[in-house]
Design a protein around this motif. Structure first.
Motif, mmCIF file in Angstrom:
data_model
loop_
_atom_site.group_PDB
_atom_site.id
_atom_site.type_symbol
_atom_site.label_atom_id
_atom_site.label_comp_id
_atom_site.label_asym_id
_atom_site.label_seq_id
_atom_site.Cartn_x
_atom_site.Cartn_y
_atom_site.Cartn_z
ATOM 1 N N ARG A 150 102.663 29.382 -15.271
ATOM 2 C CA ARG A 150 104.125 29.513 -15.301
ATOM 3 C C ARG A 150 104.531 30.960 -15.598
ATOM 4 O O ARG A 150 105.432 31.514 -14.961
ATOM 5 C CB ARG A 150 104.716 28.561 -16.343
ATOM 6 N N SER A 151 103.867 31.578 -16.562
ATOM 7 C CA SER A 151 104.186 32.958 -16.931
ATOM 8 C C SER A 151 103.939 33.923 -15.786
ATOM 9 O O SER A 151 104.740 34.832 -15.550
ATOM 10 C CB SER A 151 103.370 33.390 -18.150
ATOM 11 N N ALA A 152 102.841 33.737 -15.071
ATOM 12 C CA ALA A 152 102.528 34.624 -13.951
ATOM 13 C C ALA A 152 103.577 34.508 -12.857
ATOM 14 O O ALA A 152 103.991 35.514 -12.269
ATOM 15 C CB ALA A 152 101.135 34.319 -13.397
ATOM 16 N N GLY A 153 104.025 33.292 -12.578
ATOM 17 C CA GLY A 153 105.070 33.105 -11.575
ATOM 18 C C GLY A 153 106.362 33.790 -11.976
ATOM 19 O O GLY A 153 107.003 34.458 -11.167
ATOM 20 N N ALA B 285 106.662 36.303 -14.067
ATOM 21 C CA ALA B 285 106.437 37.747 -14.058
ATOM 22 C C ALA B 285 106.450 38.305 -12.634
ATOM 23 O O ALA B 285 106.778 39.470 -12.425
ATOM 24 C CB ALA B 285 105.114 38.080 -14.737
ATOM 25 N N ALA B 286 106.115 37.455 -11.655
ATOM 26 C CA ALA B 286 106.124 37.885 -10.255
ATOM 27 C C ALA B 286 107.528 37.840 -9.656
ATOM 28 O O ALA B 286 107.692 38.052 -8.456
ATOM 29 C CB ALA B 286 105.165 37.016 -9.440
ATOM 30 N N GLY B 287 108.515 37.546 -10.492
ATOM 31 C CA GLY B 287 109.887 37.558 -10.011
ATOM 32 C C GLY B 287 110.402 36.219 -9.523
ATOM 33 O O GLY B 287 111.396 36.164 -8.794
ATOM 34 N N ILE B 288 109.748 35.134 -9.917
ATOM 35 C CA ILE B 288 110.194 33.803 -9.533
ATOM 36 C C ILE B 288 110.643 33.070 -10.797
ATOM 37 O O ILE B 288 109.849 32.387 -11.443
ATOM 38 C CB ILE B 288 109.068 33.029 -8.807
ATOM 39 N N PRO B 289 111.898 33.247 -11.193
ATOM 40 C CA PRO B 289 112.365 32.655 -12.444
ATOM 41 C C PRO B 289 112.163 31.144 -12.512
ATOM 42 O O PRO B 289 111.888 30.593 -13.579
ATOM 43 C CB PRO B 289 113.853 33.007 -12.494
ATOM 44 N N ALA B 290 112.271 30.453 -11.365
ATOM 45 C CA ALA B 290 112.128 28.995 -11.350
ATOM 46 C C ALA B 290 110.699 28.545 -11.643
ATOM 47 O O ALA B 290 110.464 27.352 -11.853
ATOM 48 C CB ALA B 290 112.595 28.436 -10.009
ATOM 49 N N ALA B 291 109.743 29.461 -11.699
ATOM 50 C CA ALA B 291 108.355 29.083 -12.016
ATOM 51 C C ALA B 291 108.257 28.394 -13.362
ATOM 52 O O ALA B 291 107.385 27.542 -13.565
ATOM 53 C CB ALA B 291 107.453 30.321 -11.978
#
Length: 162
Positions: free
Chosen positions: A99-102, A104-110
């Motif tokens: 979840r954190s990686a998503g 951090a990659a700019g996908i807040p909905a992760a």
């Protein structure tokens, strides 16, 4: 030797409404992560069919089972609940890191993914989001730790440095 199974959870793909887009990506990335044998993707609708597929896979002796899909907030997203019925011990750091990686990659909905990770006996079970991008992001987290996690699940020790 690491045996892996990819399971796609999608009501519409299981019904033939559209082709499975994330499962083939998952199978390819499991092979790239060092899995010697990768089966699937097996496509199942969400809910009880996920539980049946997980139980069947556990009797099949896989080292790792990775699902894609069914981890969101819609009423039909039930993959974490089904996964929770088969795992003995959670490994929350994996799901948290995904979840954190998503995010951090700019996908807040992760951070809305409710995916779990845990051990069912000696089998690692990990839930990933149901998009090809979510699978890529999740596997970027899982790939570098997969062999060590499987070794640990089999009873291996932590690597020691001199």
């Amino acid at each position: 030797m690491i045996r892996a199974l990819a399971i796609t959870v999608s009501n519409r793909a299981a019904a033939g409404v559209y082709p499975d887009a994330s499962g083939p990506v998952l199978a390819e990335l499991l092979a790239a992560a060092g899995c010697d044998e990768v089966d699937g993707p097996r496509v199942v609708p969400d809910g009880e069919p996920v539980l049946a597929a997980l139980r069947d896979a556990l009797t099949g002796g896989y080292d790792v089972i990775v699902t894609t899909g069914g981890t969101g907030l819609t009423p039909g997203d039930r993959t974490p609940e089904m996964t929770g019925q088969v795992i003995d011990r959670e490994v929350p750091g994996i799901a948290e890191a995904i979840r954190s990686a998503g995010a951090a990659a700019g996908i807040p909905a992760a951070v809305l993914s409710r995916g779990l990770a845990g051990l069912a006996g000696r089998t690692l079970v990990v839930n990933l989001p149901g998009s090809a991008g979510g699978v890529r992001d999740g596997m970027a987290v899982l790939s570098p730790i997969l062999a060590h996690a499987i070794d640990q699940a089999r009873g291996g020790d932590h690597p020691r440095t001199a």
